[in-house]
Motif scaffolding. Structure first.
Motif, mmCIF file in Angstrom:
data_model
loop_
_atom_site.group_PDB
_atom_site.id
_atom_site.type_symbol
_atom_site.label_atom_id
_atom_site.label_comp_id
_atom_site.label_asym_id
_atom_site.label_seq_id
_atom_site.Cartn_x
_atom_site.Cartn_y
_atom_site.Cartn_z
ATOM 1 N N LEU A 234 0.840 -1.191 0.000
ATOM 2 C CA LEU A 234 0.000 0.000 0.000
ATOM 3 C C LEU A 234 0.877 1.243 0.000
ATOM 4 O O LEU A 234 2.074 1.173 0.314
ATOM 5 N N ALA A 313 -5.770 -3.921 -3.227
ATOM 6 C CA ALA A 313 -4.695 -3.061 -2.739
ATOM 7 C C ALA A 313 -3.833 -2.512 -3.869
ATOM 8 O O ALA A 313 -3.217 -1.451 -3.724
ATOM 9 N N PRO A 316 -5.973 1.194 -4.987
ATOM 10 C CA PRO A 316 -6.924 1.642 -3.949
ATOM 11 C C PRO A 316 -7.975 2.618 -4.454
ATOM 12 O O PRO A 316 -9.038 2.748 -3.849
ATOM 13 N N THR A 356 -10.469 -4.881 4.575
ATOM 14 C CA THR A 356 -9.774 -4.121 3.535
ATOM 15 C C THR A 356 -10.750 -3.306 2.703
ATOM 16 O O THR A 356 -10.522 -2.110 2.452
#
Length: 437
Positions: A234, A313, A316, A356
């Motif tokens: 990330l 991820a 995003p 998430t």
């Protein structure tokens, strides 16, 4: 300091007499446990990797080769409905006909697995592999731990009878957790949490030593063979600010509350499926509902969720807040249905996906929420609600970002989230259907 010493001398309750100190275990007592622990660790990891590899190959056949040969879209609504219902039929057949019936009702089991008879283990492995390949939203952890515990106890008691029988389940649990996460740290944290409140013989580290050796062997075997990683890569969080702290506190707490909604609904959803009576009705019905949920949430809401988390991820900002919200709710509902309808599997990995998606939804709604903070805090709160394992929740959330600054934020964010879930019903039922607290 002198005042403190004087107070200790005058107050007997503050003294620590030598006769109350727990004597350390001699090295000669611990040494014989090392080789059995290493063997259990390697075998537990290889079994986990073998089942995972077999399920992955079967998944490719079911979700790539077969629909391509039939000219059907791999993740079309029709194919998802067919595959999940068929998976329910296959798992139901195993539960109905295979000796041992694939173990106890998964709604009544957790990470601390009971010792199952050897006759149960093949059916449980088969049901788990079918589930992993077919797409229900569960992970491999609970059944793999149960199989490893049963094997370790049966073989260990048979070939190394001098070892205490209670040692084998502890070694197998630690080894499997180490293998699942690719590090013995997670197992050490779970062991220390399990030992809290018990009357220990000797220092804590003496009690942790054999399971930690098994966990290290399991983790190292997994690392050498499969090279796993939980780091989602990330965007890097620099020096955290007050806004990051506020985001972590709010997101973790809201995720915990959302997770508790599923926990509260768990006994009722399970009761609704159980009214169907026969496993050939209960589990296929669960598969059909899962197919309908997949049609609503898309293919990313299928399977255990670890690979799908990586896909989220990588981009995003690739979905809108509404899309993230739909995936959050659908995946949580799929986890609830799969765990309630008899599919054999664990809840950690799908809960990571839910957390998430929830965290990225917060990032999409409020641009000031750093994506790494949103994801890690969302996973922390969701895992606290679903698993009630504090150390596992904190560890899993922290390794997703691999940031020391993130760990400090999560430690603080875990406090209000824990207050929201502790003492309340868990996502695990007793045999009579009442929730474990």
């Amino acid at each position: 300091m002198s005042a403190y010493r004087e107070r200790v001398a005058q107050d007997p309750a503050l003294k620590a007499p030598a006769d109350q100190a727990r004597p350390a275990t001699p090295a000669r007592v611990l040494l014989p446990s090392i080789l059995p622990a290493l063997v259990v660790g390697v075998v537990a990891s290889l079994l986990f990797l073998g089942v995972s590899a077999l399920a992955e190959q079967f998944q490719h056949v079911l979700w790539r080769n077969l629909p391509d040969a039939l000219g059907v879209g791999r993740y079309s609504v029709l194919w998802m409905l067919v595959m999940l219902t068929a998976t329910g039929l296959a798992v139901g057949l195993v539960v109905w006909k295979v000796p041992g019936h694939a173990g106890p009702d998964p709604a009544t089991t957790g990470l601390d697995a009971r010792v199952l008879p050897p006759v149960v283990l093949p059916g449980l492995l088969l049901a788990t592999a079918l589930m992993l390949a077919g797409g229900p939203s569960l992970g491999p952890e609970n059944p793999i731990i149960a199989v490893n515990v049963g094997l370790a106890f049966w073989l260990g008691s048979r070939f190394v009878p001098r070892m205490p029988g209670a040692m084998w389940p502890a070694l197998a649990e630690a080894a499997t957790i180490g293998a699942l996460f690719g590090t013995p740290v997670a197992a050490a944290l779970v062991i220390s949490e399990a030992l809290a409140g018990r009357r220990l013989k000797g220092p804590l580290w003496d009690n942790v030593f054999p399971p930690l050796a098994a966990a290290a062997a399991g983790a190292l075997t997994t690392t050498l063979v499969a090279h796993p990683t939980f780091d989602l890569h990330l965007p890097v969080l620099g020096r955290p600010g007050w806004g990051d702290l506020l985001s972590a506190l709010v997101i973790a707490s809201l995720a915990a509350l959302l997770g508790m909604c599923a926990v509260r609904a768990f006994p009722y959803v399970r009761g609704a499926f159980q009214r169907l009576g026969h496993p050939m009705l209960v589990i296929p019905a669960g598969g059909l509902v899962l197919g309908l949920l997949a049609a609503l949430g898309g293919h990313l809401t299928l399977f255990k969720g670890l690979a799908e988390v990586g896909e989220l991820a990588r981009d995003p900002d690739g979905w809108s807040a509404g899309e993230f919200a739909v995936m959050t709710v659908v995946k949580l509902a799929a986890l609830l249905v799969a765990a309630s309808s008899g599919f054999r599997g664990g809840r950690i990995f799908p809960a990571v996906f839910v957390g998430t998606a929830f965290g990225l939804c917060a990032h999409a709604l409020v641009s000031g929420v750093h994506p790494a903070v949103g994801v890690c805090a969302g996973v922390l709160g969701m895992l606290l609600a679903v698993t009630r394992q504090g150390w596992i929740s904190l560890f899993t959330a922290a390794v997703l970002a691999s940031s020391a600054a993130m760990l400090a934020l999560l430690c603080i964010a875990s406090l209000p989230a824990w207050l929201l879930v502790t003492g309340r019903p868990q996502m695990q039922l007793r045999e009579d259907g009442t929730p474990v607290r």
